[in-house]
Write a protein that holds these residues in place. Structure first.
Motif, PDB file in Angstrom:
ATOM      1  N   UNK A 195       0.837  -1.206   0.000  1.00 12.32           N
ATOM      2  CA  UNK A 195       0.000   0.000   0.000  1.00 12.32           C
ATOM      3  C   UNK A 195       0.868   1.252   0.000  1.00 12.32           C
ATOM      4  N   UNK A 196       0.459   2.224  -0.814  1.00 12.50           N
ATOM      5  CA  UNK A 196       1.013   3.571  -0.794  1.00 12.50           C
ATOM      6  C   UNK A 196      -0.150   4.524  -0.492  1.00 12.50           C
ATOM      7  N   UNK A 197       0.112   5.819  -0.359  1.00  9.66           N
ATOM      8  CA  UNK A 197      -1.002   6.738  -0.117  1.00  9.66           C
ATOM      9  C   UNK A 197      -2.058   6.761  -1.219  1.00  9.66           C
ATOM     10  N   UNK A 198      -1.700   6.320  -2.452  1.00 13.24           N
ATOM     11  CA  UNK A 198      -2.652   6.384  -3.563  1.00 13.24           C
ATOM     12  C   UNK A 198      -3.196   5.033  -4.009  1.00 13.24           C
ATOM     13  N   UNK A 199      -2.399   3.964  -3.916  1.00 11.60           N
ATOM     14  CA  UNK A 199      -2.814   2.689  -4.491  1.00 11.60           C
ATOM     15  C   UNK A 199      -2.514   1.538  -3.544  1.00 11.60           C
ATOM     16  N   UNK A 200      -3.187   0.437  -3.825  1.00  3.07           N
ATOM     17  CA  UNK A 200      -2.875  -0.840  -3.197  1.00  3.07           C
ATOM     18  C   UNK A 200      -2.583  -1.850  -4.295  1.00  3.07           C
ATOM     19  N   UNK A 248      14.239   0.461 -25.099  1.00  6.02           N
ATOM     20  CA  UNK A 248      15.354   0.735 -24.199  1.00  6.02           C
ATOM     21  C   UNK A 248      15.248  -0.153 -22.972  1.00  6.02           C
ATOM     22  N   UNK A 249      16.393  -0.687 -22.563  1.00  2.81           N
ATOM     23  CA  UNK A 249      16.480  -1.426 -21.309  1.00  2.81           C
ATOM     24  C   UNK A 249      16.847  -0.445 -20.199  1.00  2.81           C
ATOM     25  N   UNK A 250      16.219  -0.597 -19.058  1.00  2.77           N
ATOM     26  CA  UNK A 250      16.538   0.235 -17.903  1.00  2.77           C
ATOM     27  C   UNK A 250      16.783  -0.656 -16.691  1.00  2.77           C
ATOM     28  N   UNK A 251      17.790  -0.271 -15.897  1.00  7.02           N
ATOM     29  CA  UNK A 251      18.146  -1.034 -14.704  1.00  7.02           C
ATOM     30  C   UNK A 251      18.175  -0.109 -13.490  1.00  7.02           C
ATOM     31  N   UNK A 252      17.630  -0.592 -12.373  1.00  2.00           N
ATOM     32  CA  UNK A 252      17.689   0.135 -11.112  1.00  2.00           C
ATOM     33  C   UNK A 252      18.419  -0.739 -10.099  1.00  2.00           C
ATOM     34  N   UNK A 253      19.550  -0.262  -9.632  1.00  2.00           N
ATOM     35  CA  UNK A 253      20.310  -0.988  -8.623  1.00  2.00           C
ATOM     36  C   UNK A 253      19.839  -0.606  -7.230  1.00  2.00           C
ATOM     37  N   UNK A 254      20.043  -1.513  -6.309  1.00  2.00           N
ATOM     38  CA  UNK A 254      19.522  -1.334  -4.957  1.00  2.00           C
ATOM     39  C   UNK A 254      19.957   0.000  -4.341  1.00  2.00           C
ATOM     40  N   UNK A 255      21.227   0.351  -4.479  1.00  5.36           N
ATOM     41  CA  UNK A 255      21.727   1.592  -3.889  1.00  5.36           C
ATOM     42  C   UNK A 255      21.035   2.810  -4.493  1.00  5.36           C
ATOM     43  N   UNK A 256      20.761   2.763  -5.801  1.00  2.00           N
ATOM     44  CA  UNK A 256      20.073   3.885  -6.448  1.00  2.00           C
ATOM     45  C   UNK A 256      18.617   3.966  -6.016  1.00  2.00           C
ATOM     46  N   UNK A 257      17.974   2.803  -5.819  1.00  2.32           N
ATOM     47  CA  UNK A 257      16.607   2.805  -5.293  1.00  2.32           C
ATOM     48  C   UNK A 257      16.564   3.423  -3.905  1.00  2.32           C
ATOM     49  N   UNK A 258      17.499   3.045  -3.050  1.00  2.00           N
ATOM     50  CA  UNK A 258      17.531   3.585  -1.692  1.00  2.00           C
ATOM     51  C   UNK A 258      17.717   5.099  -1.711  1.00  2.00           C
ATOM     52  N   UNK A 259      18.512   5.593  -2.662  1.00  2.00           N
ATOM     53  CA  UNK A 259      18.797   7.028  -2.731  1.00  2.00           C
ATOM     54  C   UNK A 259      17.613   7.835  -3.259  1.00  2.00           C
ATOM     55  N   UNK A 260      16.721   7.185  -4.058  1.00  2.00           N
ATOM     56  CA  UNK A 260      15.620   7.928  -4.688  1.00  2.00           C
ATOM     57  C   UNK A 260      14.256   7.504  -4.168  1.00  2.00           C
ATOM     58  N   UNK A 261      14.213   6.861  -3.033  1.00  2.00           N
ATOM     59  CA  UNK A 261      12.979   6.304  -2.469  1.00  2.00           C
ATOM     60  C   UNK A 261      12.188   7.420  -1.780  1.00  2.00           C
ATOM     61  N   UNK A 262      11.106   7.873  -2.405  1.00  2.00           N
ATOM     62  CA  UNK A 262      10.367   9.018  -1.877  1.00  2.00           C
ATOM     63  C   UNK A 262       8.902   8.704  -1.564  1.00  2.00           C
ATOM     64  N   UNK A 263       8.329   7.659  -2.162  1.00  2.00           N
ATOM     65  CA  UNK A 263       6.915   7.317  -1.919  1.00  2.00           C
ATOM     66  C   UNK A 263       6.848   6.255  -0.824  1.00  2.00           C
ATOM     67  N   UNK A 264       6.182   6.529   0.301  1.00  2.00           N
ATOM     68  CA  UNK A 264       6.082   5.519   1.359  1.00  2.00           C
ATOM     69  C   UNK A 264       5.225   4.347   0.917  1.00  2.00           C
ATOM     70  N   UNK A 265       5.650   3.134   1.283  1.00  2.00           N
ATOM     71  CA  UNK A 265       4.902   1.929   0.926  1.00  2.00           C
ATOM     72  C   UNK A 265       4.998   0.924   2.062  1.00  2.00           C
ATOM     73  N   UNK A 266       3.910   0.208   2.280  1.00  2.00           N
ATOM     74  CA  UNK A 266       3.841  -0.772   3.367  1.00  2.00           C
ATOM     75  C   UNK A 266       3.477  -2.137   2.794  1.00  2.00           C
ATOM     76  N   UNK A 267       4.309  -3.134   3.086  1.00  2.00           N
ATOM     77  CA  UNK A 267       4.107  -4.498   2.592  1.00  2.00           C
ATOM     78  C   UNK A 267       3.380  -5.314   3.649  1.00  2.00           C
ATOM     79  N   UNK A 268       2.434  -6.129   3.232  1.00  2.00           N
ATOM     80  CA  UNK A 268       1.740  -7.031   4.138  1.00  2.00           C
ATOM     81  C   UNK A 268       1.666  -8.438   3.569  1.00  2.00           C
ATOM     82  N   UNK A 269       1.672  -9.432   4.436  1.00  2.00           N
ATOM     83  CA  UNK A 269       1.415 -10.809   4.046  1.00  2.00           C
ATOM     84  C   UNK A 269       2.498 -11.482   3.242  1.00  2.00           C
TER      85      UNK A 269
END
Length: 241
Positions: free
Chosen positions: A12-17, A180-201
């Motif tokens: 879940x984020x503030x806008x979607x599930x 085009x191929x696009x890749x997101x590495x873990x460190x780059x995700x951590x640096x640009x993580x701006x939308x809060x999200x909550x994982x369940x189950x």
């Protein structure tokens, strides 16, 4: 579903599930796909699943979900989740992998119904699935393939910190299609993580992803050519801006 732990996953984020679809959700998703996903003159999907009459398109939506469920294994899986906004199914978001326990790399695909595009829902769905991949499953890389002409989805990739990772050529509607191929590495995700999200189950389902161990030294990622998407994800493009 007692014997299918994937059915309990939510993000879940503030806008979607994002959630595992119920039969009612799948019916709604099939109807949404039949309504329209993109302009008729541009085919963003390599499998061209949106071509044909509405009834055929709706059946394909159902069959894709059922096929992924029937052929699931920890070594080769594609997780299709529905995107829900204000109680309404608005699209689909997926991630898939082969040999995830070794590669720690996932491929993303997504689409929103045409009438739900341009509202920011696709960005929140992308943030949610990245949270699931990196924070939930312990991925080291996320991978995406986007048609060169799909400017909206190209912009979403750049917004989330993906870097260009080469090109891919496919035949689409009998024509040469460049993506085009696009890749997101873990460190780059951590640096640009701006939308809060909550994982369940997720915890009861980790073994089904080959993801029980999510700590320790990163495993070497597979060659991007092995994750072209054509082999195991029929539509590695996006219509979700």
């Amino acid at each position: 579903m007692q014997h299918w732990p994937l059915s309990g996953i939510t993000v879940r984020t503030p806008l979607v599930e994002l959630r595992w679809p119920t039969p009612q959700d799948l019916d709604a998703l099939a109807a949404l796909g039949a309504e329209g996903v993109h302009a008729p003159g541009f085919m963003p999907f390599f499998s061209q699943w949106t071509d044909g009459d509405p009834a055929a398109v709706a059946r394909r939506v159902l069959q894709r979900h059922w096929n992924a469920m029937a052929h699931w294994s920890p070594d080769d899986w594609t997780l299709y989740l529905v995107v829900v906004h204000d109680g309404e199914v608005v699209g689909s978001q997926s991630l898939g992998a082969r040999d995830f326990a070794v590669t720690r790399e996932v491929l993303l695909t997504s689409w929103l119904g045409l009438r739900h595009q341009g509202l920011g829902l696709g960005g929140h769905a992308r943030a949610a699935v990245l949270e699931l991949a990196f924070a939930g499953l312990g991925a080291q890389d996320a991978f995406s393939v986007v048609r060169r002409e799909n400017t909206a989805s190209q912009a979403v990739c750049r917004k989330f910190g993906f870097s260009h990772d080469g090109t891919q050529i496919n035949a689409v509607r009998g024509l040469r299609a460049v993506s085009d191929r696009y890749r997101l590495r873990r460190a780059d995700w951590e640096a640009s993580r701006v939308v809060p999200a909550e994982i369940g189950g997720l915890e009861p389902a980790l073994a089904m992803f080959g993801a029980e161990a999510t700590t320790g030294a990163p495993a070497a990622t597979a060659l991007s050519a092995a994750l072209s998407g054509v082999r195991y994800a029929p539509d590695p493009d996006h219509v979700d801006a």
